[in-house]
Every structure is written in structure tokens, then in C-alpha cells.
Design an enzyme around this catalytic site. Sequence first.
Site, mmCIF file in Angstrom:
data_model
loop_
_atom_site.group_PDB
_atom_site.id
_atom_site.type_symbol
_atom_site.label_atom_id
_atom_site.label_comp_id
_atom_site.label_asym_id
_atom_site.label_seq_id
_atom_site.Cartn_x
_atom_site.Cartn_y
_atom_site.Cartn_z
ATOM 1 N N ARG A 17 19.398 17.735 -4.489
ATOM 2 C CA ARG A 17 19.767 16.351 -4.168
ATOM 3 C C ARG A 17 20.590 15.711 -5.272
ATOM 4 O O ARG A 17 20.132 15.564 -6.400
ATOM 5 C CB ARG A 17 18.490 15.516 -3.932
ATOM 6 C CG ARG A 17 17.630 16.059 -2.819
ATOM 7 C CD ARG A 17 18.320 16.006 -1.481
ATOM 8 N NE ARG A 17 18.412 14.671 -0.964
ATOM 9 C CZ ARG A 17 17.715 14.224 0.092
ATOM 10 N NH1 ARG A 17 16.904 15.019 0.743
ATOM 11 N NH2 ARG A 17 17.859 12.987 0.489
ATOM 12 N N PRO B 139 0.827 -1.220 0.000
ATOM 13 C CA PRO B 139 0.000 0.000 0.000
ATOM 14 C C PRO B 139 0.858 1.266 0.000
ATOM 15 O O PRO B 139 1.780 1.397 0.787
ATOM 16 C CB PRO B 139 -0.791 -0.105 1.300
ATOM 17 C CG PRO B 139 -0.715 -1.544 1.696
ATOM 18 C CD PRO B 139 0.596 -2.041 1.170
ATOM 19 N N GLU B 140 0.545 2.163 -0.913
ATOM 20 C CA GLU B 140 1.230 3.447 -0.995
ATOM 21 C C GLU B 140 0.176 4.538 -0.815
ATOM 22 O O GLU B 140 -0.953 4.254 -0.421
ATOM 23 C CB GLU B 140 1.928 3.586 -2.358
ATOM 24 C CG GLU B 140 2.925 2.451 -2.646
ATOM 25 C CD GLU B 140 3.604 2.594 -4.001
ATOM 26 O OE1 GLU B 140 3.737 3.733 -4.481
ATOM 27 O OE2 GLU B 140 3.985 1.569 -4.581
#
Length: 256
Positions: free
Chosen positions: A136, A2-3
Site C-alpha cells: 500500500r 467505540p472501536e
Amino acid sequence: MPELPEVETVVRTLGPRIVGRRIVEVRALSRRVVPRPIGRAAGGTVQAVRRLGKHILVELDRGILDIHLGMTGAVLVNATPGPYTRAWFRLDSGTLIYNDPRMFGRIRFGKQAPAGLGPDPLEVGAGEFARLLGGRRARLKPLLLNQRFLRGVGNIYADEALFGAGIHPRALACRLSPARAGRLHAALVEVLEDSIARGGTSISDYVDAEGRAGYFQQRLRVYGRGGLPCLHCGTSIRRVVLAGRGTHYCPRCQRV
Ligand SMILES: [Zn+2]
């Protein structure tokens, strides 16, 4: 696993069923899923149910029940407990059970919501998203999965969003042009919202609080399609392991 869309679907189906209900009795049936006592939740009344990344927060008047579904967790209202039931809550009307065959899920009770998570992709704007990526020096796929960078995205939606944006999963975040960062943001929001509208992706055991499966899996374009033709160009979808996770992409449509 599950996301964000699956957890959002659980929250939307769970909230209307349990807000206003009082927890009368709590039983934790697994030390692994419930590492510390949660008995203090008993006596609490549910004020709200909300999503924080992939966490379901059941806010009580005396603290927060933090439920993370792990890989195969399911929260069900008024279901019958079974062999995979790891926690059980008796309410003043009805019951709430937590099932989890593989036991990667966790249930905690405390005063605070989990800290240290990055922004929610549905709340962060395109400009801010591009700025975060620019800082990043990391490959995009593992960066999107890093919950401290962005909360809620996992393997399925990272692969789908990168395909939607035409960006290679190994591309370096800080090298993306503003236009491509904007396309990635738009693709991510689109795939997450589209999946929420379809009740999430049901690949393993995922169901919502009413026990219903989602049907976004019919819309997946690269995830789980290794070796099959790209729906856009016909090239075989490639599956590689990147930072320990299966990663699916089209070598022709997705550029570094
Ligand atoms: Zn392609």
C-alpha cells in the site's frame, strides 16, 4: 467512538445475557439508526453474539442483527428506555435497548454478515500484516483507519499504536522496513489487548452491555494529549488533522 476493544467488551458482556433468549417484539424508533425494517428479527432466538471489526453481530436462527455503535451508541440489557432510545427489543425474558444520542449508529437485519472488511488485527499474523502494508502506497494513519484494509481500528488505537511503535502517522506504508512493520503489529496488538483487559476507553458515552464504563483512557499516551509533554521524552505532543481526523503524535519519538 467505540472501536475494536469497546465493541469486544460489549460483545463479551452481552453474549452471556442474551444467548438462548428469543426476541418477542421489536420496535425501531429512529429511521436514521434503523434505515430498513428489522421486524423480521422478532421470533428469532439468539444463537451467538460475536464481533466483526466494529460491528456487533447478534446471530439469530433466522438471520443476523448487525449493530454498529457509530459514535455514541450503547446496547443495554434490562435498562429503562429513555429519550435517546432508538430501538427496543422485548425478549422472552428481559429487554434489550439501543441508545444513541448522536445517531451515527446503525442497526440492520439480514441473512449475511457485512462483507468487504479487511482482516482483524488480533487474527492477522505479523508476517501477513507486513505483507499487507508493503502493498500500500498510503500514509499509515488513514490506512489503519480504513476498514477495508484492517477491521476494527479507529482514531484512538491508531494513534496509540503508532506512538508505541515509534512511527510517524504520515509515514508511507510501503516504505516501512520489515522490522518497523513488525513493531507496529506488536504495538497494535498490545494496545488493543490492554484496552480489552480494561473494558475499553470511555471518552464520550461508551459503556458495556451492563452500563459500565471502561478505564483504558487512563492509559492513553498520545490520544487527546495535544500540547501536553510526551510521557517518554517530554516534547509537546502535537495534534494535527490528517485525512480529516485529529491525529496525535510525538514529533521526537515518532519517525517517518
Ligand atoms: Zn516523545
